[in-house]
Design an enzyme around this catalytic site. Sequence first.
Site, PDB file in Angstrom:
ATOM      1  N   SER A   1       1.022  -1.601   0.193  1.00 40.53           N
ATOM      2  CA  SER A   1      -0.164  -0.325   0.105  1.00 40.53           C
ATOM      3  C   SER A   1       0.728   1.105  -0.306  1.00 40.53           C
ATOM      4  O   SER A   1       1.972   1.154   0.517  1.00 40.53           O
ATOM      5  CB  SER A   1      -0.572  -0.394   1.573  1.00 40.53           C
ATOM      6  OG  SER A   1      -1.403   1.462   1.744  1.00 40.53           O
TER       7      SER A   1
ATOM      8  N   TYR B   1      -1.931  -0.747  10.249  1.00 41.58           N
ATOM      9  CA  TYR B   1      -1.794  -1.032   9.036  1.00 41.58           C
ATOM     10  C   TYR B   1      -0.713  -1.301   7.800  1.00 41.58           C
ATOM     11  O   TYR B   1      -0.654  -1.704   7.557  1.00 41.58           O
ATOM     12  CB  TYR B   1      -3.051  -0.205   8.122  1.00 41.58           C
ATOM     13  CG  TYR B   1      -3.192  -0.565   6.777  1.00 41.58           C
ATOM     14  CD1 TYR B   1      -4.520  -1.932   6.258  1.00 41.58           C
ATOM     15  CD2 TYR B   1      -2.842   0.059   5.731  1.00 41.58           C
ATOM     16  CE1 TYR B   1      -4.131  -2.330   4.939  1.00 41.58           C
ATOM     17  CE2 TYR B   1      -3.148   0.158   4.795  1.00 41.58           C
ATOM     18  CZ  TYR B   1      -4.102  -0.901   4.407  1.00 41.58           C
ATOM     19  OH  TYR B   1      -4.280  -1.631   3.020  1.00 41.58           O
TER      20      TYR B   1
END
Length: 254
Positions: free
Chosen positions: A144, A157
């Site tokens: 990401s 995350y």
Amino acid sequence: MQRFTGRRVLITGGGSGIGRATVHRILAEGGLVVAADVNAEGLAGTAEQADAEGTAERLTTTVLDVSDEDAVRAGVAAAVQALGGLDVLVNAAGILRSSHTHETSLEFWNLLLRVNLTGTFLMTREALPALLATGSGVVVNFSSTSASFAHPYMAAYAATKGGIQSFTHAIAQEYSKQGLRAVCVAPGSIDSGMTNNPGLPADADFGLLAKLAPALGQGFAGPQTVAGVIAMLASEDGAFVTGTEIRIDGGTHM
């Protein structure tokens, strides 16, 4: 294009978002696909779309929790048997949660690690023997933009995605002489379903999030944008790409 004719592909997270878009992209290009997801209802939707598009005969779906070691071991073995081998693994399964870091519980932290990072590891470990047997296997993992750029309220995350990037680099080197390629996609500013409700704190400072708008000025892109890049990377068109990540964010982080 029919870059995947006769190629056998296992895709996790295939019941929604980018995972589902990737399933349909690979099917459209002639691939044989096993789509795995923890959500049976989502998989049913994926199968319905494949039926409407005339590709259902090349799709198998399976309910699978990527964080469960025994389930992964059995699920990967069944997928390899159903496909008659394995050419490509796409680890798209993952979850996004947000929290003030000082309020993040160990349970919250461990959940993200277990699904995102440990799930990627377990799936890859179990698939490696079949991938290596081909002499040209490909692993596509999901990082990401949060792994390399500051995304507030997403420390847990981001840590999982940074771990996935490092893991991908390591296996790309480790198995390079056996023909394996391992790459990451790093999506950002993608309307994937998961990003619609990241669970931001009620008192989140949206000024800190303002920089996450894509530079191209067309708003968030759809999941098919990432699916197209995955198809390139996993095909012969990506034959000289390994041990790296491809950022797909419309210039958000230029």
